[in-house]
Design a protein around this motif. Structure first.
Motif, PDB file in Angstrom:
ATOM      1  N   ASN B 172      45.267  83.916 -52.414  1.00 32.44           N
ATOM      2  CA  ASN B 172      45.728  83.760 -51.034  1.00 32.44           C
ATOM      3  C   ASN B 172      46.365  82.410 -50.836  1.00 32.44           C
ATOM      4  O   ASN B 172      46.252  81.811 -49.778  1.00 32.44           O
ATOM      5  CB  ASN B 172      44.560  83.881 -50.071  1.00 32.44           C
ATOM      6  N   GLY B 173      46.966  81.911 -51.841  1.00 35.03           N
ATOM      7  CA  GLY B 173      47.567  80.597 -51.706  1.00 35.03           C
ATOM      8  C   GLY B 173      47.075  79.699 -52.818  1.00 35.03           C
ATOM      9  O   GLY B 173      45.981  79.865 -53.345  1.00 35.03           O
ATOM     10  N   ILE B 174      47.921  78.767 -53.189  1.00 33.59           N
ATOM     11  CA  ILE B 174      47.585  77.853 -54.257  1.00 33.59           C
ATOM     12  C   ILE B 174      48.080  76.470 -53.840  1.00 33.59           C
ATOM     13  O   ILE B 174      49.152  76.343 -53.253  1.00 33.59           O
ATOM     14  CB  ILE B 174      48.227  78.337 -55.589  1.00 33.59           C
ATOM     15  N   ALA B 175      47.252  75.479 -54.057  1.00 30.31           N
ATOM     16  CA  ALA B 175      47.660  74.120 -53.714  1.00 30.31           C
ATOM     17  C   ALA B 175      47.717  73.313 -55.001  1.00 30.31           C
ATOM     18  O   ALA B 175      46.804  73.390 -55.823  1.00 30.31           O
ATOM     19  CB  ALA B 175      46.684  73.493 -52.737  1.00 30.31           C
ATOM     20  N   ILE B 176      48.823  72.583 -55.190  1.00 30.08           N
ATOM     21  CA  ILE B 176      48.994  71.800 -56.401  1.00 30.08           C
ATOM     22  C   ILE B 176      49.214  70.346 -55.997  1.00 30.08           C
ATOM     23  O   ILE B 176      50.042  70.055 -55.140  1.00 30.08           O
ATOM     24  CB  ILE B 176      50.218  72.300 -57.203  1.00 30.08           C
ATOM     25  N   LEU B 177      48.423  69.456 -56.597  1.00 28.34           N
ATOM     26  CA  LEU B 177      48.635  68.036 -56.334  1.00 28.34           C
ATOM     27  C   LEU B 177      48.935  67.344 -57.652  1.00 28.34           C
ATOM     28  O   LEU B 177      48.153  67.449 -58.599  1.00 28.34           O
ATOM     29  CB  LEU B 177      47.398  67.404 -55.700  1.00 28.34           C
ATOM     30  N   ARG B 178      50.100  66.688 -57.715  1.00 30.21           N
ATOM     31  CA  ARG B 178      50.434  65.984 -58.944  1.00 30.21           C
ATOM     32  C   ARG B 178      50.305  64.494 -58.701  1.00 30.21           C
ATOM     33  O   ARG B 178      50.737  63.983 -57.672  1.00 30.21           O
ATOM     34  CB  ARG B 178      51.849  66.293 -59.399  1.00 30.21           C
ATOM     35  N   ARG B 179      49.678  63.795 -59.676  1.00 29.54           N
ATOM     36  CA  ARG B 179      49.446  62.365 -59.473  1.00 29.54           C
ATOM     37  C   ARG B 179      50.742  61.572 -59.674  1.00 29.54           C
ATOM     38  O   ARG B 179      51.782  62.144 -59.961  1.00 29.54           O
ATOM     39  CB  ARG B 179      48.352  61.863 -60.397  1.00 29.54           C
TER      40      ARG B 179
END
Lengths: 110, 876
Positions: B172-179
């Motif tokens: 139901n959605g994906i969150a991606i955080l790149r440093r």
């Protein structure tokens, strides 16, 4: 009313209490009943009757001295109250009346 | 007399007294007993018992049954005020014992309160996300040539994120955080450093970070858009409207598309700025890097799975993805797994690459366990002293019982007393908690980042509940003890029954308390010795008076020029990183003769002054020659260990050999004596290490200072920095400080152990004091008679203290071997280069504790021994 009528066993217990005078406590009552009626008087039954009689106000009770034979527990002595006396007398009167009504010969031939 | 055999069955008797009305009970018991005795004579014991049991059951009639005791319960409530009153009186009557109990409980409860506050803080992490129960983090494990890493990484590859987004249909959605979206942001003339991540629009869909301005769906969609938090925007733009403005970051223009509410304190991820992840797609090099399956170190990926999703099917999908993608990389397997959001803060703490500080559940368990031990110790004090004082209180209880108190009434009275003491104690504890809070938070910078320990009304409620719990459990045992006193026996005798003493139990409690205290203090001493050992460890080079300054993008030459004018500065060198504080830089290295055999080696870039400044020892060859910035890299320095790796017999022969370092052919020009690269407690000290020469990659300035006023000198250097770079704060630390920081975890543990040791000793000493006062007072008469008969004071002193000394000896005999085993068997195998366990370290703590205890015992005993016997005997 419930309080005025005595059952047969109740009457016997009440009479025994009166007969035992100062020594009327549960076990002695049982023994006396057995001796006089010849039938086994169960402690539980006698207890229940004593309890009922006390509720009706026909007997009163007080605790006596502790004795060793009862494992240090006190005896509960019962005594007939005036209401109890009245009930006993009434029962006797009923019987006496009925006896007197029976003609002399009536029972002889049975 | 009737012997034991001829008694009615006990169970039946108990049953009778349980169900029967109290007013009928005696009569019935008596009757049954009479019958029983009769039956024993006529029919034998066995049948008599059987009849008894049957009779008991037959007597269960309506008129004999006990009625539920509503009245009694009501009575208890009414009596409560009376209990409180009598408890207050009893507390006042014996101020010494009450204060020992209250102080002991207050101290230990403070620790308990800190623990409660810590747990409350941890459980409030990430609770502001509405979907928190459905969010999971994708974690990954790296496996190279079959060498599986022990731990998962909290990060995963962007490639995996992409594939998961495509394949897991239930997502139901994906969150991606790149440093690596942090540094200087410039708006107009203003520049401020900010920290943040590159992320996708899914972040707003998954998490409940509130966007104050801008559209959550489109704000982070387009390349080169970014979102500031409210406070960051205010810093950068002041009162101006930020949305739509252009901001410069790393020489690129970004458009501000939204403003976020500041990230709450209780969020496991924190940021001041978010850039759009799609920005990376505009850069070919980055795009290539992001498509690599084994680049698992830089991105955190979160999924939302609706409730009821079978996690098994998700992991099966993950395994399928892994199997397919593993073929794109050489000899590498990457395993993916899920971690629920709620387990990030207090889950397994061995996850690498966390997005922010976390506290492991192991730490929590250890801390919780220690708290429990300290609380237990204080609870024991209460139990111990209450029962010891039974001498005075038994008669009170006897009289209460004669007047008509039932067992439950006496129990309530003593429990109320304990609860009252616990409530008074918690009052003190809350004050102590507020005093201790700043100290606790200051133990370590990470703790400061995680915890607030704010005294909220809810927390206060928890505290009071906790006090009630402590009161109930501390009071339970004394209450049980007092309520089972036989009134007649107590009142008849002048001195209470000997059974009251329960001496063995009380002694055991004191031995337990002292055992714990000795273990704590010995651990503290040994831990401190280890810390000193690591901090002062001989690394193979010198770190004294070296100040490491982070250049933060400034030109080294400008600062160097200023520095060289200071008379205190005796040397300046440059390096890419600071070694021996736990950092590793690795690079693939091959020997020119065998290009198949590639291995990872640690390295550092240095300049030509580095070796001299740090007193590194050259075994053969020479230092780097100074070269211009533009020169191609051609030389390398190696440590002794590399010779072993390539089977080179001695350092001289290693010279002029060629290594291929990350594709570059470098000639060995010098061999260095082995030194510590990681940390002094690393198990694998024998590492192959390279020093490479660079003028451009060296962003740390190592400055050696010779001065009697180091702080003054640092202030001068800071002044120079401010003239050079007004934007960035001066970041400089002495090398030795950095080494100490590398061991701050150990130091924090030692500090916590020290605090607990002091608490445990304090509580145990209070308990001992109470016991000593009590025993000496009760033996006052005995001592006086002994004295009259001619006993010497010294002998009396010995007589009174020998029992306590024996208890201390037993405690030491239990605690010392335990501590020894704890270190030798559990701790030391995991600690490389630890200092050996000395007998002195073991005995220092014990002797301290025993000394305190002896002083306590001796002063009290001496008082009694010195008392004038005639006065004592006359007044008694």
């Amino acid at each position: 009313m419930k309080g005025t009528n005595l059952g047969e066993f109740e009457e016997l217990v009440l009479l025994t209490i009166a007969a035992l005078v100062n020594d009327a406590y549960s076990v002695a009552i049982c023994d006396e009943l057995e001796k006089n009626t010849g039938r086994a008087a169960k402690l539980g039954v006698v207890h229940a009757v004593l309890n009922r009689l006390e509720e009706k106000g026909l007997v009163k009770s007080k605790l006596g001295e502790a004795t060793n034979t009862r494992g240090g527990k006190r005896k509960r002595y019962y005594a007939v109250t005036s209401a109890g006396k009245a009930a006993l007398l009434k029962a006797k009167e009923v019987r006496d009346n009925l006896w007197s009504m029976i003609p002399g010969m009536a029972l002889k031939n049975i | 007399m009737i012997n034991q055999k001829n008694k009615p069955p006990r169970l039946a008797e108990k049953f009778l007294s349980w169900y029967c009305k109290p007013e009928l009970l005696e009569d019935l018991q008596g009757d049954l007993y009479e019958y029983f005795q009769r039956n024993v004579k006529t029919r034998g014991v066995v049948r008599a018992k059987l009849i008894y049991i049957i009779d008991v059951i037959k007597f269960m009639r309506l008129y004999t049954l006990r009625k539920p005791e509503f009245v009694n319960t009501l009575m208890n409530w009414i009596m409560l005020s009376s209990y409180v009153k009598t408890s207050a009186r009893s507390i006042r009557r014996s101020p010494l014992f009450s204060s020992i109990n209250i102080i002991g409980l207050a101290i230990s409860m403070t620790v308990g309160l800190v623990m409660i506050a810590v747990l409350t803080d941890i459980s409030s992490f990430d609770t502001f996300h509405t979907n928190r129960k459905e969010i999971y983090r994708v974690i990954s494990r790296y496996d190279y040539q079959g060498n599986q890493d022990n731990n998962y990484m909290a990060t995963t590859s962007l490639r995996a994120a992409k594939l998961i987004e495509e394949s897991v249909a239930a997502t139901n959605g994906i969150a991606i955080l790149r440093r690596d979206f942090e540094g200087d942001f410039t708006a107009g003339t203003k520049t401020i450093p900010l920290q943040g991540y590159q992320t996708n629009p899914g972040l707003f869909q998954l998490f409940s970070f509130r966007l104050l301005k801008g559209n959550p769906v489109t704000a982070l969609k387009e390349p080169f858009s970014l979102v500031f938090t409210e406070s960051a925007a205010t810093k950068l733009f002041g009162d101006d409207e930020p949305v739509g403005k252009v901001v410069k970051f790393r020489n690129r223009d970004y458009t501000v598309t939204g403003i976020l509410e500041d990230v709450p304190h209780f969020s496991h991820m924190r940021f001041e700025v978010l850039g759009s992840l799609s920005t990376r797609e505009t850069n070919k090099e980055q795009l290539k890097e992001d498509s690599k399956w084994d680049n698992i170190w830089n991105a955190w990926v979160y999924l939302r799975l609706p409730p009821g999703t079978d996690l098994q099917t998700i992991t099966t999908t993950f395994d399928r993805i892994s199997a397919k993608e593993d073929s794109t990389v050489k000899e590498t397997h990457i395993e993916l797994d899920l971690q629920p959001l709620g387990e990030i803060m207090a889950g397994t703490d061995d996850l690498g690459n966390q997005i922010g500080p976390v506290i492991g559940n192991l730490t929590l368990w250890i801390f919780g366990g220690l708290t429990f031990v300290v609380l237990l110790s204080a609870g024991f004090n209460y139990t111990n002293l209450s029962i010891a004082r039974s001498l005075r209180r038994t008669r009170e209880v006897g009289i209460r019982k004669v007047i008509g108190a039932m067992k439950s009434h006496v129990m309530s009275q003593f429990i109320v007393e304990a609860v009252l003491i616990a409530l008074i104690a918690v009052g003190f504890a809350i004050v102590l908690f507020l005093l201790v809070k700043p100290l606790f938070i200051g133990i370590e910078p990470e703790i400061q980042q995680i915890f607030k320990l704010e005294l909220t009304p809810v927390l206060l409620l928890y505290f009071i509940g906790f006090a009630l719990l402590i009161g109930l459990s501390a009071g339970f045992f004394p209450a049980l003890f007092f309520s089972s006193i036989n009134a007649i026996e107590v009142l008849k005798r002048w001195y209470p029954v000997k059974g009251l003493g329960k001496l063995t139990l009380r002694k055991a409690l004191i031995v337990f308390q002292y055992t714990i205290s000795i273990i704590f203090i010995t651990c503290t001493v040994i831990g401190y010795k280890q810390y000193k050992n690591y901090v002062g460890f001989d690394l193979g080079f010198k770190t004294e008076n070296v100040l490491n300054i982070s250049l933060q993008g400034n030109k080294a030459e400008l600062l160097k020029k200023g520095l060289s004018e200071l008379p205190e500065v005796t040397g300046i060198s440059q390096s890419a990183m600071v070694t021996s504080i736990g950092n590793f830089w690795g690079t693939p290295v091959k020997h020119i003769s065998n290009l198949q055999d590639s291995s990872w080696m640690a390295y550092n870039y240095i300049d030509e002054h580095y070796l001299d400044l740090h007193h590194h020892k050259l075994l053969a060859g020479r230092n780097f020659n100074p070269l211009p910035d533009s020169a191609t890299e051609s030389e390398v320095l190696v440590n002794e260990q590399i010779l072993k790796k390539y089977n080179i017999p001695n350092p001289i022969q290693a010279l002029d050999e060629t290594l291929v370092v990350n594709g570059k052919e470098l000639r060995i020009v010098g061999v260095l004596e082995n030194f510590v690269y990681g940390r002094s407690n690393d198990a694998n000290q024998k590492k192959e290490i390279l020093f490479r020469y660079s003028k451009t990659n060296v962003h740390i300035l190592n400055v050696r200072i010779e001065s009697t006023d180091l702080i003054g000198t640092v202030a001068k250097i800071e002044q120079l920095w401010k003239e050079l770079d007004p934007v960035h704060p001066f970041e400089a630390k002495f090398y030795n400080e950095q080494i100490e920081e590398a061991f701050s975890g150990l130091r924090a543990s030692v500090n916590v152990a020290a605090v607990l040791a002091v608490l445990a000793i304090g509580i145990a000493s209070l308990g001992l004091l109470g016991m000593v006062v009590f025993t000496t007072e009760t033996r006052l008469k005995e001592i006086s008679i002994r004295k009259v008969l001619g006993a010497k004071e010294v002998l009396l002193l010995f007589l009174m203290s020998k029992n306590f000394i024996l208890m201390l000896a037993i405690a030491a005999a239990i605690a010392l071997p335990l501590t020894y085993l704890l270190f030798e068997q559990v701790a030391f195998p995991q600690m490389a280069n630890h200092a050996p366990l000395g007998i002195i370290d073991m005995l220092v703590g014990v002797s301290c504790i025993i000394l305190i205890a002896l002083i306590l015992i001796a002063t009290q005993s001496w008082k009694v021994a010195r008392a004038n016997p005639s006065q004592v005997l006359k007044s008694e």
